[in-house]
Design an enzyme around this catalytic site. Structure first.
Site, PDB file in Angstrom:
ATOM      1  N   GLU A 227       0.887  -1.169   0.000  1.00 17.19           N
ATOM      2  CA  GLU A 227       0.000   0.000   0.000  1.00 17.19           C
ATOM      3  C   GLU A 227       0.919   1.212   0.000  1.00 17.19           C
ATOM      4  OE1 GLU A 227      -3.231  -0.099  -0.242  1.00 17.19           O
ATOM      5  OE2 GLU A 227      -3.572  -2.241   0.106  1.00 17.19           O
ATOM      6  N   CYS A 261      -2.002   9.568   2.251  1.00 14.07           N
ATOM      7  CA  CYS A 261      -1.411   9.167   0.976  1.00 14.07           C
ATOM      8  C   CYS A 261      -2.351   9.407  -0.202  1.00 14.07           C
ATOM      9  CB  CYS A 261      -0.960   7.714   1.025  1.00 14.07           C
ATOM     10  SG  CYS A 261      -2.297   6.594   1.388  1.00 14.07           S
TER      11      CYS A 261
HETATM   12  N1  LIG Z   1      -1.353   3.421   0.272  1.00  6.98           N
HETATM   13  C1  LIG Z   1      -1.509   3.620   1.550  1.00  6.98           C
HETATM   14  O1  LIG Z   1      -2.432   3.114   2.176  1.00  6.98           O
HETATM   15  C2  LIG Z   1      -0.562   4.495   2.313  1.00  6.98           C
HETATM   16  C3  LIG Z   1       0.691   4.852   1.834  1.00  6.98           C
HETATM   17  N2  LIG Z   1       1.509   5.649   2.584  1.00  6.98           N
HETATM   18  C4  LIG Z   1       2.794   6.080   2.039  1.00  6.98           C
HETATM   19  O2  LIG Z   1       3.790   5.938   3.041  1.00  6.98           O
HETATM   20  C5  LIG Z   1       4.749   6.973   3.009  1.00  6.98           C
HETATM   21  C6  LIG Z   1       4.872   7.603   4.348  1.00  6.98           C
HETATM   22  O3  LIG Z   1       4.946   6.662   5.376  1.00  6.98           O
HETATM   23  P1  LIG Z   1       6.344   6.285   6.068  1.00  6.98           P
HETATM   24  O4  LIG Z   1       6.011   5.738   7.394  1.00  6.98           O
HETATM   25  O5  LIG Z   1       7.277   7.446   5.978  1.00  6.98           O
HETATM   26  O6  LIG Z   1       6.866   5.163   5.087  1.00  6.98           O
HETATM   27  P2  LIG Z   1       8.242   4.350   5.127  1.00  6.98           P
HETATM   28  O7  LIG Z   1       8.241   3.585   3.876  1.00  6.98           O
HETATM   29  O8  LIG Z   1       9.386   5.229   5.419  1.00  6.98           O
HETATM   30  O9  LIG Z   1       8.075   3.392   6.392  1.00  6.98           O
HETATM   31  C7  LIG Z   1       7.085   2.410   6.459  1.00  6.98           C
HETATM   32  C8  LIG Z   1       7.574   1.270   7.340  1.00  6.98           C
HETATM   33  O10 LIG Z   1       8.727   0.676   6.764  1.00  6.98           O
HETATM   34  C9  LIG Z   1       9.779   0.591   7.706  1.00  6.98           C
HETATM   35  N3  LIG Z   1      11.051   0.853   7.018  1.00  6.98           N
HETATM   36  C10 LIG Z   1      11.561   2.057   6.689  1.00  6.98           C
HETATM   37  N4  LIG Z   1      12.714   1.901   6.005  1.00  6.98           N
HETATM   38  C11 LIG Z   1      12.922   0.579   5.876  1.00  6.98           C
HETATM   39  C12 LIG Z   1      13.933  -0.225   5.267  1.00  6.98           C
HETATM   40  N5  LIG Z   1      14.973   0.318   4.641  1.00  6.98           N
HETATM   41  N6  LIG Z   1      13.825  -1.569   5.345  1.00  6.98           N
HETATM   42  C13 LIG Z   1      12.774  -2.138   5.971  1.00  6.98           C
HETATM   43  N7  LIG Z   1      11.793  -1.412   6.570  1.00  6.98           N
HETATM   44  C14 LIG Z   1      11.867  -0.091   6.527  1.00  6.98           C
HETATM   45  C15 LIG Z   1       9.463   1.652   8.743  1.00  6.98           C
HETATM   46  O11 LIG Z   1       9.997   1.293   9.988  1.00  6.98           O
HETATM   47  C16 LIG Z   1       7.955   1.687   8.748  1.00  6.98           C
HETATM   48  O12 LIG Z   1       7.411   0.762   9.654  1.00  6.98           O
HETATM   49  C17 LIG Z   1       4.263   7.924   1.953  1.00  6.98           C
HETATM   50  O13 LIG Z   1       4.981   7.697   0.764  1.00  6.98           O
HETATM   51  C18 LIG Z   1       2.801   7.551   1.763  1.00  6.98           C
HETATM   52  O14 LIG Z   1       2.317   7.857   0.501  1.00  6.98           O
HETATM   53  C19 LIG Z   1       1.157   6.064   3.814  1.00  6.98           C
HETATM   54  C20 LIG Z   1      -0.068   5.733   4.314  1.00  6.98           C
HETATM   55  C21 LIG Z   1      -1.035   4.968   3.599  1.00  6.98           C
HETATM   56  C1  LIG Z   2     -27.118   9.901   8.268  1.00  6.29           C
HETATM   57  C2  LIG Z   2     -27.984  10.489   7.225  1.00  6.29           C
HETATM   58  C3  LIG Z   2     -27.506  10.915   6.006  1.00  6.29           C
HETATM   59  C4  LIG Z   2     -26.135  10.811   5.616  1.00  6.29           C
HETATM   60  C5  LIG Z   2     -25.107  11.391   6.245  1.00  6.29           C
HETATM   61  C6  LIG Z   2     -23.745  11.268   5.788  1.00  6.29           C
HETATM   62  C7  LIG Z   2     -23.471  10.587   4.527  1.00  6.29           C
HETATM   63  C8  LIG Z   2     -22.730  11.771   6.518  1.00  6.29           C
HETATM   64  C9  LIG Z   2     -21.360  11.835   6.108  1.00  6.29           C
HETATM   65  C10 LIG Z   2     -20.405  12.196   6.950  1.00  6.29           C
HETATM   66  C11 LIG Z   2     -19.015  12.416   6.574  1.00  6.29           C
HETATM   67  C12 LIG Z   2     -18.687  13.489   5.680  1.00  6.29           C
HETATM   68  C13 LIG Z   2     -18.060  11.625   7.078  1.00  6.29           C
HETATM   69  C14 LIG Z   2     -16.672  11.733   6.760  1.00  6.29           C
HETATM   70  C15 LIG Z   2     -15.873  10.746   7.117  1.00  6.29           C
HETATM   71  C16 LIG Z   2     -14.492  10.721   6.788  1.00  6.29           C
HETATM   72  C17 LIG Z   2     -13.698   9.701   7.109  1.00  6.29           C
HETATM   73  C18 LIG Z   2     -14.193   8.564   7.884  1.00  6.29           C
HETATM   74  C19 LIG Z   2     -12.333   9.719   6.651  1.00  6.29           C
HETATM   75  C20 LIG Z   2     -11.513   8.665   6.769  1.00  6.29           C
HETATM   76  C21 LIG Z   2     -10.167   8.761   6.310  1.00  6.29           C
HETATM   77  C22 LIG Z   2      -9.308   7.753   6.350  1.00  6.29           C
HETATM   78  C23 LIG Z   2      -9.649   6.457   6.929  1.00  6.29           C
HETATM   79  C24 LIG Z   2      -7.990   7.955   5.821  1.00  6.29           C
HETATM   80  C25 LIG Z   2      -7.161   6.974   5.490  1.00  6.29           C
HETATM   81  C26 LIG Z   2      -5.903   7.326   4.958  1.00  6.29           C
HETATM   82  C27 LIG Z   2      -5.070   6.548   4.303  1.00  6.29           C
HETATM   83  C28 LIG Z   2      -5.262   5.138   4.013  1.00  6.29           C
HETATM   84  C29 LIG Z   2      -3.933   7.224   3.677  1.00  6.29           C
HETATM   85  O1  LIG Z   2      -2.939   7.578   4.279  1.00  6.29           O
HETATM   86  O2  LIG Z   2      -4.089   7.514   2.502  1.00  6.29           O
HETATM   87  C30 LIG Z   2     -28.400  11.497   4.976  1.00  6.29           C
HETATM   88  C31 LIG Z   2     -28.083  10.919   3.625  1.00  6.29           C
HETATM   89  C32 LIG Z   2     -28.177  13.001   4.931  1.00  6.29           C
HETATM   90  C33 LIG Z   2     -29.869  11.201   5.224  1.00  6.29           C
HETATM   91  C34 LIG Z   2     -30.252  11.382   6.659  1.00  6.29           C
HETATM   92  C35 LIG Z   2     -29.450  10.496   7.547  1.00  6.29           C
END
Ligand SMILES: NC(=O)C1=CN([C@@H]2O[C@H](COP(=O)(O)OP(=O)(O)OC[C@H]3O[C@@H](n4cnc5c(N)ncnc54)[C@H](O)[C@@H]3O)[C@@H](O)[C@H]2O)C=CC1
Ligand SMILES: CC1=C(/C=C/C(C)=C/C=C/C(C)=C/C=C/C=C(C)/C=C/C=C(C)/C=C/C=C(\C)C(=O)O)C(C)(C)CCC1
Length: 531
Positions: A227, A261
């Protein structure tokens, strides 16, 4: 408000303890206890309550590591994983059940062999987490691993040491320690873990480290889920609601101080509407931060000096113009939500993954140009966003790929824990969340059982071969091509026969319903006529 709690000082796991931790996970898997549905259910229930009971420590740790507000800590981390546990518990029996294979996958002539797919846990798995959502991105995959019946060793990011220690304490206190363990540390500890044999490695983090993990895993042909990050574009055309686009894109870059990310790296916008969009961005900023971003209790901070310097360098190196924000305070690791107007694809703000509260705005003459630029910057980003007419949004989806996408918003597609999430190409391999989390740690094993009584029927396969029997077998079991050598569908006797018998449709269910209606109509008509 986070209560006052004490968080143990960060301690790495002893390197020489790691082989034993890994072999315990492998050994426990071989006892088969984690395959029992009841074991999985109990562990998921325990994890749910552990998250509830350790909430004060987790909130405090998230505050300490990332200055995360309680609102975000609950919504994106603690409650998120609790919901994951509930989802998995609700669906586990159904997910884990053997799937019977029937027609059309299995020809009727093969049906006595009881074809099925058995869902088998992969074994002992390693989960490596990143720093930005230290709880969610480490424990959500663990929910999948437990649900599938695997044993697991999890490795939190060392960049969020408080979270790492709280999760270690919580998991060791609450879950079955013969099956689930936490290893703390950085590169040496992760490398030691990578020297062990796993049945799957689930890695979330940067593409650079992802590549190291994939290479090492390839040595032992260990499957990996990656990821990773990406340079995610947002497209804005003249047909967009600019105020809404500005507000929603600000959400994408202010949650977790933009350390998401999926959040947009750059915005490709029609040049005629750039200035209006910037005004809307400034307005959105004012609404979100009436006293300025630094004074906001809601905005997180950059995780550490290294990432702060990385982001600062992107801004220092840009040849563009800062049109919103730009302030920083190194002592607080604070960076203001910042937009930079750029005019070159080679600009630092276009070339590097921002992974922080900064993004660029790149004016274009047309959607054609926007799509060309986006495909040039990163052909397979993790996410993309399109703000335009229905047709324009459709065109963006059609002409550029990405792991996930949201139309008319920032990463809303990633805000639901029950639908698959993952990258494509170099932004990730594999997916998880919802059923995909179960599938990710499961081997789908096809099983059949050939009864002794079927022997005369299937003896055709034995030598000496008889071509006439092969022809008969093909007639009985082989599908027939319904197309000619030019790829054109040929509607032969079979097609028309099933069309007529099915009253114009193909599915047996539909045909049954249509026949029912015809017979009912006939019955009513003849009864009425008889009156
Ligand atoms: N696709 C997804 O769900 C997500 C992706 N990311 C990506 O992760 C990056 C940021 O997170 P970071 O924690 O900085 O990532 P990172 O890649 O630096 O570290 C991630 C993990 O890898 C380990 N690690 C680091 N260097 C290593 C090595 N040389 N060998 C083995 N393990 C190693 C770290 O200890 C850590 O647990 C960003 O590029 C972001 O886009 C972050 C969150 C979600
Ligand atoms: C309840 C009723 C209705 C509907 C209401 C609604 C749809 C409410 C919506 C609420 C919102 C805007 C919630 C937002 C939530 C955001 C979240 C949970 C974000 C999560 C982000 C994450 C997990 C990020 C992950 C990041 C990763 C993997 C990364 O590093 O990239 C109606 C339809 C109005 C009808 C009445 C009842």
């Amino acid at each position: 408000m986070a209560a006052k709690v004490s968080i143990p000082e960060f301690q790495t796991t002893a390197l020489d303890a790691i082989p034993t931790i890994a072999s315990t996970a492998r050994g426990t898997f071989r006892t088969h206890k984690t395959k029992k549905l009841q074991w999985r259910q109990v562990q998921l229930r325990k994890l749910y309550w552990a998250l509830e009971d350790y909430k004060p420590q987790l909130l405090a740790a998230l505050k300490e590591d990332l200055h995360k507000s309680d609102f975000e800590a609950l919504l994106h981390e603690i409650d998120w994983v609790k919901k994951d546990c509930l989802f998995m518990l609700d669906h586990l029996e159904k997910f884990a059940k053997d799937e019977k294979l029937r027609s059309p996958d299995v020809p009727v002539t093969y049906s006595p062999m009881k074809w099925r797919i058995r869902k088998e846990p992969l074994g002992a798995v390693l989960i490596i987490g990143p720093y930005n959502f230290p709880v969610q991105l480490l424990l959500a995959p663990l929910v999948g691993a437990i649900g599938a019946g695997c044993t697991a060793v999890i490795k939190p990011s060392e960049l969020t040491p408080a979270c790492a220690m709280v999760m270690k304490e919580m998991i060791e206190a609450r879950l079955d320690s013969s099956a689930i363990a936490v290893v703390n540390g950085g590169i040496p500890e992760t490398s030691a873990l990578m020297n062990e044999k796993w049945d799957k490695i689930f890695f979330t983090g940067s593409a650079a480290v992802g590549s190291i993990i994939a290479k090492k895993a390839a040595e032992t042909l260990t499957p990996v889920v990656l990821e990773l990050g990406g340079k995610n574009p947002a497209f804005i055309t003249k047909n967009a609601n600019l105020a809404l686009a500005a507000r929603r894109l600000m959400w994408g870059k202010t949650t977790n101080a933009g350390q998401v990310c999926m959040s947009q790296n750059y915005v490709l916008i029609d040049k005629d509407i750039v200035l209006t969009f910037i005004e809307h961005l400034k307005q959105a900023y004012k609404e979100m931060f009436p006293n300025g971003a630094k004074a906001s209790p809601d905005l997180g901070r950059i995780v550490n000096q290294r990432h702060f310097q990385r982001l600062k360098k992107m801004l220092d190196d840009t040849k563009g113009k800062i049109v919103m924000g730009g302030a920083m305070d190194e002592s607080e690791l604070f960076i203001e939500p910042t937009a930079v107007l750029v005019n070159s694809v080679d600009d630092s703000m276009m070339q590097e993954e921002s992974f922080g509260p900064i993004f660029s705005i790149y004016p274009v003459n047309s959607l054609d140009e926007a799509l060309n630029v986006a495909n040039l910057v990163h052909r397979t980003p993790l996410s993309l966003y399109s703000f335009g007419s229905k047709a324009e949004n459709q065109r963006v989806l059609n002409e550029m790929t990405s792991g996930g996408a949201t139309l008319n918003d920032s990463y809303f597609h990633g805000s639901l824990n029950s639908v698959p999430f993952g990258g494509v190409g170099d932004s990730g391999w594999g997916a998880y969340r919802g059923k995909a989390s179960f599938d990710c740690f499961t081997h789908f094993r096809t099983v059949c059982e050939t009864p002794a009584w079927a022997e005369p029927l299937i003896a055709v396969r034995y030598m000496p071969f008889d071509m006439s029997k092969l022809r008969l077998l093909n007639r009985l079991t082989g599908p027939k091509a319904n197309f000619d050598r030019n790829g054109k569908v040929v509607k032969g006797f079979g097609y028309w026969a099933s069309f007529i018998l099915g009253l114009g449709g193909k599915s047996a269910k539909g045909a049954f319903l249509r026949w029912l209606i015809v017979l009912a109509a006939h019955y009513l008509y003849t009864n009425r006529a008889g009156k």
